[in-house]
Design a protein around this motif. Structure first.
Motif, PDB file in Angstrom:
ATOM      1  N   ASP A  89      19.667  10.188  28.292  1.00  0.00           N
ATOM      2  CA  ASP A  89      20.044  10.068  26.891  1.00  0.00           C
ATOM      3  C   ASP A  89      21.234  10.975  26.587  1.00  0.00           C
ATOM      4  OD1 ASP A  89      20.030   9.311  24.258  1.00  0.00           O
ATOM      5  OD2 ASP A  89      18.448  10.697  23.664  1.00  0.00           O
ATOM      6  N   GLY A 134      23.406   5.815  26.822  1.00  0.00           N
ATOM      7  CA  GLY A 134      22.031   5.924  26.382  1.00  0.00           C
ATOM      8  C   GLY A 134      21.073   5.986  27.551  1.00  0.00           C
ATOM      9  N   ALA A 135      19.848   6.385  27.272  1.00  0.00           N
ATOM     10  CA  ALA A 135      18.835   6.511  28.320  1.00  0.00           C
ATOM     11  C   ALA A 135      18.577   5.157  28.970  1.00  0.00           C
ATOM     12  CB  ALA A 135      17.543   7.068  27.730  1.00  0.00           C
ATOM     13  N   ARG A 200      18.962  -2.023  26.135  1.00  0.00           N
ATOM     14  CA  ARG A 200      18.554  -2.254  24.740  1.00  0.00           C
ATOM     15  C   ARG A 200      17.906  -3.633  24.600  1.00  0.00           C
ATOM     16  NH1 ARG A 200      24.484  -0.616  22.397  1.00  0.00           N
ATOM     17  NH2 ARG A 200      24.483   1.593  22.971  1.00  0.00           N
TER      18      ARG A 200
END
Length: 331
Positions: A89, A134-135, A200
């Motif tokens: 993250d 992002g993670a 996502r």
């Protein structure tokens, strides 16, 4: 229990010379943390790709014949390095011209150069040089193994050279065959290229045209230069606007050295696109969404022949394709 094998292994270990035994040591918790804390994989690549024929068949057929991707002069495509990382993250990973920003920060490049200054402003982040992800994002960054002299921009921009060739691109049907392109040969340099798979999958978003697309997107970002090339444009349209049938182009160059949008591109053309699952707002069909497509560059065609006769030198400055979205599905 038969202890003979264990006693034999112990005797062999004790018989090793001291320098050999000195390499064997237990790992404590801090030692294990140092190992598991390392991330990412680096691939050094040398290759030559050839494909005799690629055919898509429906009622008719579309074929790409004699495809080749190699180094100049049909040699191996080499000096390629691919780094593969699964981001944490907010983790900052290499992207675009981040290597130039790193060198500029180290005082190896002149920040008075507008392109260098732009790269430093874009890619120098609190967590390193590159872009924050992002993670769970999967990040592939393609660059060079050896960039040459770290103080020379020319070495960086010419580190990976390639050659792309195609014999023919042809359509076939009941009434015969039609060549779209033939005798295609493009030589040039590959700049920083990035592929990112965004983690996502549970998210969706709405594009400006109303299409719904998944947040699990494949992002492509590449810089490149075509330094020399030729092709026959036998029967095809350019973005549905210009029909270039019976055209021969020689000395083709694609770059970004002129006009108003050169800053931060180091003279290279730039292309980006995102791909994901999507739903059309107009037809309601589900399919492959290709969106946020952008190309920027200059195109030089010093020898432009129509019907075998040269009409002179043709140039495009600040050629840009923007605000482009496609939804692809079967019918």
């Amino acid at each position: 229990m038969n202890r003979a094998p264990y006693l034999g292994a112990l005797a062999l270990l004790l018989s090793l010379p001291l320098p050999g035994r000195a390499e064997l040591r237990a790992l404590d918790d801090p030692g294990l943390a140092e190992i598991t804390g390392q991330g990412g994989v680096t691939l050094e690549l040398e290759t030559r790709l050839t494909l005799d024929r690629l055919t898509w068949t429906d009622e008719g057929a579309l074929s790409v014949n004699g495809l080749r991707l190699s180094g100049p002069g049909d040699t191996s495509l080499d000096n390629l390095k691919i780094t593969v990382d699964l981001a944490g993250d907010g983790e900052v990973l290499s992207h675009g011209f981040s290597e130039i920003a790193r060198r500029a920060a180290a005082g190896q490049l002149d920040t008075a150069d507008p392109d260098v200054a732009a790269a430093l402003a874009e890619y120098a982040l609190p967590g390193g040089f590159g872009r924050a992800f992002g993670a769970g994002d999967l990040v592939l960054h393609l660059g060079a193994i050896d960039y040459g002299d770290p103080t020379r921009l020319a070495d960086f921009l010419r580190a990976v050279d390639f050659e792309l060739a195609m014999d023919r691109v042809v359509t076939a049907g009941t009434e015969g065959n039609t060549d779209l392109f033939s005798d295609v040969l493009l030589q040039g340099y590959l700049g920083p290229t990035d592929l990112v798979v965004r983690n996502r999958a549970s998210q969706t978003r709405t594009l400006a045209n109303g299409n719904q697309v998944s947040g699990a997107e494949l992002e492509l970002d590449t810089h490149f230069e075509i330094s020399d090339g030729h092709l026959n444009w036998d029967a095809a349209d350019l973005i549905l606007l210009f029909n270039f049938a019976a055209v021969r182009i020689e000395g083709l160059q694609i770059h970004n050295r002129r006009g108003d949008d050169t800053l931060g591109h180091f003279g290279m053309a730039h292309a980006t696109a995102k791909l994901s699952r999507g739903t059309s707002a107009v037809s309601g069909h589900d399919g492959l969404s290709v969106h946020e497509v952008e190309f920027r560059g200059d195109i030089d065609m010093p020898v432009f022949k129509v019907g075998g006769t040269s009409i002179g030198n043709v140039q495009f400055t600040d050629f840009a394709i923007t605000d482009t979205t496609m939804m692809v599905y079967g019918h």
